[in-house]
Design a protein around this motif. Sequence first.
Motif, PDB file in Angstrom:
ATOM      1  N   GLN A 103       0.826  -1.211   0.000  1.00 39.25           N
ATOM      2  CA  GLN A 103       0.000   0.000   0.000  1.00 39.25           C
ATOM      3  C   GLN A 103       0.859   1.260   0.000  1.00 39.25           C
ATOM      4  OE1 GLN A 103      -0.449  -2.607   2.141  1.00 39.25           O
ATOM      5  NE2 GLN A 103      -2.232  -3.472   1.124  1.00 39.25           N
ATOM      6  N   GLU A 104       2.036   1.220   0.626  1.00 40.52           N
ATOM      7  CA  GLU A 104       2.968   2.353   0.594  1.00 40.52           C
ATOM      8  C   GLU A 104       3.697   2.421  -0.743  1.00 40.52           C
ATOM      9  OE1 GLU A 104       5.411   3.096   4.463  1.00 40.52           O
ATOM     10  OE2 GLU A 104       5.059   0.927   4.292  1.00 40.52           O
ATOM     11  N   PHE A 105       4.118   1.258  -1.221  1.00 42.88           N
ATOM     12  CA  PHE A 105       4.993   1.176  -2.381  1.00 42.88           C
ATOM     13  C   PHE A 105       4.278   1.447  -3.703  1.00 42.88           C
ATOM     14  CE2 PHE A 105       6.896  -1.563  -5.745  1.00 42.88           C
ATOM     15  CZ  PHE A 105       8.097  -0.885  -5.885  1.00 42.88           C
ATOM     16  N   TRP A 106       3.090   0.907  -3.904  1.00 43.15           N
ATOM     17  CA  TRP A 106       2.434   0.950  -5.213  1.00 43.15           C
ATOM     18  C   TRP A 106       2.182   2.374  -5.723  1.00 43.15           C
ATOM     19  CZ3 TRP A 106       2.684  -2.948  -8.318  1.00 43.15           C
ATOM     20  CH2 TRP A 106       1.963  -2.900  -9.509  1.00 43.15           C
ATOM     21  N   PRO A 107       1.617   3.280  -4.914  1.00 39.07           N
ATOM     22  CA  PRO A 107       1.418   4.656  -5.417  1.00 39.07           C
ATOM     23  C   PRO A 107       2.751   5.347  -5.741  1.00 39.07           C
ATOM     24  CG  PRO A 107       0.129   4.280  -3.427  1.00 39.07           C
ATOM     25  CD  PRO A 107       1.026   3.098  -3.586  1.00 39.07           C
ATOM     26  N   TRP A 108       3.772   5.086  -4.917  1.00 36.11           N
ATOM     27  CA  TRP A 108       5.097   5.660  -5.181  1.00 36.11           C
ATOM     28  C   TRP A 108       5.640   5.140  -6.504  1.00 36.11           C
ATOM     29  CZ3 TRP A 108       9.836   3.271  -5.829  1.00 36.11           C
ATOM     30  CH2 TRP A 108      10.943   4.118  -5.866  1.00 36.11           C
ATOM     31  N   LEU A 109       5.515   3.826  -6.739  1.00 30.34           N
ATOM     32  CA  LEU A 109       5.989   3.217  -7.984  1.00 30.34           C
ATOM     33  C   LEU A 109       5.293   3.843  -9.191  1.00 30.34           C
ATOM     34  CD1 LEU A 109       7.705   0.990  -9.363  1.00 30.34           C
ATOM     35  CD2 LEU A 109       5.727  -0.523  -9.072  1.00 30.34           C
ATOM     36  N   ALA A 110       3.976   3.993  -9.121  1.00 33.02           N
ATOM     37  CA  ALA A 110       3.223   4.589 -10.234  1.00 33.02           C
ATOM     38  C   ALA A 110       3.673   6.028 -10.485  1.00 33.02           C
ATOM     39  CB  ALA A 110       1.730   4.533  -9.948  1.00 33.02           C
ATOM     40  N   ASP A 111       4.002   6.768  -9.415  1.00 30.80           N
ATOM     41  CA  ASP A 111       4.476   8.148  -9.560  1.00 30.80           C
ATOM     42  C   ASP A 111       5.896   8.215 -10.114  1.00 30.80           C
ATOM     43  OD1 ASP A 111       2.118   9.246  -8.655  1.00 30.80           O
ATOM     44  OD2 ASP A 111       2.851   9.606  -6.619  1.00 30.80           O
ATOM     45  N   HIS A 112       6.651   7.133  -9.996  1.00 32.60           N
ATOM     46  CA  HIS A 112       8.051   7.098 -10.437  1.00 32.60           C
ATOM     47  C   HIS A 112       8.238   6.113 -11.596  1.00 32.60           C
ATOM     48  CE1 HIS A 112       9.783   9.429  -7.020  1.00 32.60           C
ATOM     49  NE2 HIS A 112       8.576   9.134  -6.550  1.00 32.60           N
ATOM     50  N   CYS A 113       7.212   5.946 -12.412  1.00 35.70           N
ATOM     51  CA  CYS A 113       7.268   4.947 -13.493  1.00 35.70           C
ATOM     52  C   CYS A 113       8.373   5.230 -14.499  1.00 35.70           C
ATOM     53  CB  CYS A 113       5.915   4.794 -14.166  1.00 35.70           C
ATOM     54  SG  CYS A 113       5.317   6.285 -14.977  1.00 35.70           S
ATOM     55  N   ASN A 114       8.787   6.481 -14.670  1.00 36.92           N
ATOM     56  CA  ASN A 114       9.874   6.801 -15.591  1.00 36.92           C
ATOM     57  C   ASN A 114      11.233   6.384 -15.057  1.00 36.92           C
ATOM     58  OD1 ASN A 114       8.179   7.907 -17.522  1.00 36.92           O
ATOM     59  ND2 ASN A 114       8.281   9.943 -16.604  1.00 36.92           N
ATOM     60  N   CYS A 115      11.278   5.925 -13.812  1.00 36.66           N
ATOM     61  CA  CYS A 115      12.530   5.504 -13.185  1.00 36.66           C
ATOM     62  C   CYS A 115      12.684   3.983 -13.161  1.00 36.66           C
ATOM     63  CB  CYS A 115      12.609   6.056 -11.767  1.00 36.66           C
ATOM     64  SG  CYS A 115      12.434   7.845 -11.702  1.00 36.66           S
ATOM     65  N   ILE A 116      11.693   3.261 -13.698  1.00 39.88           N
ATOM     66  CA  ILE A 116      11.771   1.802 -13.758  1.00 39.88           C
ATOM     67  C   ILE A 116      12.759   1.408 -14.855  1.00 39.88           C
ATOM     68  CG2 ILE A 116      10.529  -0.354 -14.195  1.00 39.88           C
ATOM     69  CD1 ILE A 116       7.969   1.083 -13.248  1.00 39.88           C
ATOM     70  N   LEU A 117      13.743   0.594 -14.504  1.00 37.82           N
ATOM     71  CA  LEU A 117      14.726   0.111 -15.466  1.00 37.82           C
ATOM     72  C   LEU A 117      14.333  -1.258 -16.022  1.00 37.82           C
ATOM     73  CD1 LEU A 117      17.930   1.125 -13.488  1.00 37.82           C
ATOM     74  CD2 LEU A 117      16.777   2.405 -15.311  1.00 37.82           C
ATOM     75  N   ARG A 118      13.786  -2.102 -15.140  1.00 45.60           N
ATOM     76  CA  ARG A 118      13.263  -3.404 -15.548  1.00 45.60           C
ATOM     77  C   ARG A 118      12.334  -3.912 -14.462  1.00 45.60           C
ATOM     78  NH1 ARG A 118      18.509  -3.512 -14.650  1.00 45.60           N
ATOM     79  NH2 ARG A 118      19.334  -4.909 -13.056  1.00 45.60           N
ATOM     80  N   ALA A 119      11.489  -4.843 -14.842  1.00 44.03           N
ATOM     81  CA  ALA A 119      10.515  -5.402 -13.905  1.00 44.03           C
ATOM     82  C   ALA A 119      10.228  -6.835 -14.328  1.00 44.03           C
ATOM     83  CB  ALA A 119       9.230  -4.583 -13.921  1.00 44.03           C
ATOM     84  N   GLY A 120       9.800  -7.637 -13.363  1.00 43.48           N
ATOM     85  CA  GLY A 120       9.488  -9.006 -13.743  1.00 43.48           C
ATOM     86  C   GLY A 120       9.099  -9.882 -12.581  1.00 43.48           C
ATOM     87  N   SER A 121       9.189 -11.165 -12.847  1.00 42.37           N
ATOM     88  CA  SER A 121       8.911 -12.218 -11.881  1.00 42.37           C
ATOM     89  C   SER A 121      10.062 -13.218 -12.013  1.00 42.37           C
ATOM     90  CB  SER A 121       7.560 -12.865 -12.189  1.00 42.37           C
ATOM     91  OG  SER A 121       7.625 -13.532 -13.429  1.00 42.37           O
ATOM     92  N   PRO A 122      10.087 -14.253 -11.177  1.00 40.10           N
ATOM     93  CA  PRO A 122      11.193 -15.214 -11.304  1.00 40.10           C
ATOM     94  C   PRO A 122      11.306 -15.864 -12.685  1.00 40.10           C
ATOM     95  CG  PRO A 122      10.143 -15.482  -9.189  1.00 40.10           C
ATOM     96  CD  PRO A 122       9.294 -14.515  -9.971  1.00 40.10           C
ATOM     97  N   ASP A 123      10.230 -15.869 -13.478  1.00 40.44           N
ATOM     98  CA  ASP A 123      10.305 -16.529 -14.781  1.00 40.44           C
ATOM     99  C   ASP A 123      10.108 -15.611 -15.984  1.00 40.44           C
ATOM    100  OD1 ASP A 123       7.674 -16.154 -14.154  1.00 40.44           O
ATOM    101  OD2 ASP A 123       7.010 -18.146 -14.733  1.00 40.44           O
ATOM    102  N   SER A 124      10.055 -14.288 -15.765  1.00 40.85           N
ATOM    103  CA  SER A 124       9.932 -13.362 -16.896  1.00 40.85           C
ATOM    104  C   SER A 124      10.494 -12.003 -16.515  1.00 40.85           C
ATOM    105  CB  SER A 124       8.470 -13.216 -17.321  1.00 40.85           C
ATOM    106  OG  SER A 124       7.727 -12.602 -16.294  1.00 40.85           O
ATOM    107  N   ILE A 125      10.873 -11.220 -17.536  1.00 41.32           N
ATOM    108  CA  ILE A 125      11.444  -9.901 -17.283  1.00 41.32           C
ATOM    109  C   ILE A 125      11.058  -8.951 -18.421  1.00 41.32           C
ATOM    110  CG2 ILE A 125      13.637 -10.498 -18.375  1.00 41.32           C
ATOM    111  CD1 ILE A 125      15.003  -8.717 -16.241  1.00 41.32           C
ATOM    112  N   LEU A 126      10.787  -7.689 -18.061  1.00 41.02           N
ATOM    113  CA  LEU A 126      10.510  -6.628 -19.020  1.00 41.02           C
ATOM    114  C   LEU A 126      11.584  -5.567 -18.846  1.00 41.02           C
ATOM    115  CD1 LEU A 126       6.665  -6.214 -18.444  1.00 41.02           C
ATOM    116  CD2 LEU A 126       7.786  -7.424 -20.330  1.00 41.02           C
TER     117      LEU A 126
END
Length: 125
Positions: free
Chosen positions: A10-33
């Motif tokens: 609940q703390e992290f998700w709104p911050w992440l959405a506000d900082h979406c231009n700072c995402i370098l990569r994202a994923g799960s143990p079996d996939s990556i973007l």
Amino acid sequence: MADSNKKSLQEFWPWLADHCNCILRAGSPDSILYDDEDFHWRFAQENQQTLLVQLVRGKRLVGEIFVEPELISSVRATPGDKDEVIFDLMAEADGQEQVLYYFVMAHGFDDSEPPQSASKHGRLH
């Protein structure tokens, strides 16, 4: 939370959405973007049980991650390569923590951190 390296979703998700231009990569143990200058990240809530992160080029979907909030027990921040910060979305199963999803960011969660110059990271925030 007692551990400064852990946050709630609940703390992290709104911050992440506000900082979406700072995402370098994202994923799960079996996939990556991977981020790219031609891509952008889009956040949505499909329903009460599903958060959605999409990587889009123009109007074309490149990939997406479905996050089930009720499975996430905490978000753990750890240092990555160079100035990167890794945010692991953790779940508990049989008393063991495991990573369900992760986001690698160009900076950490703490807003009191000094801003990084655009030339250092190659992107604006």
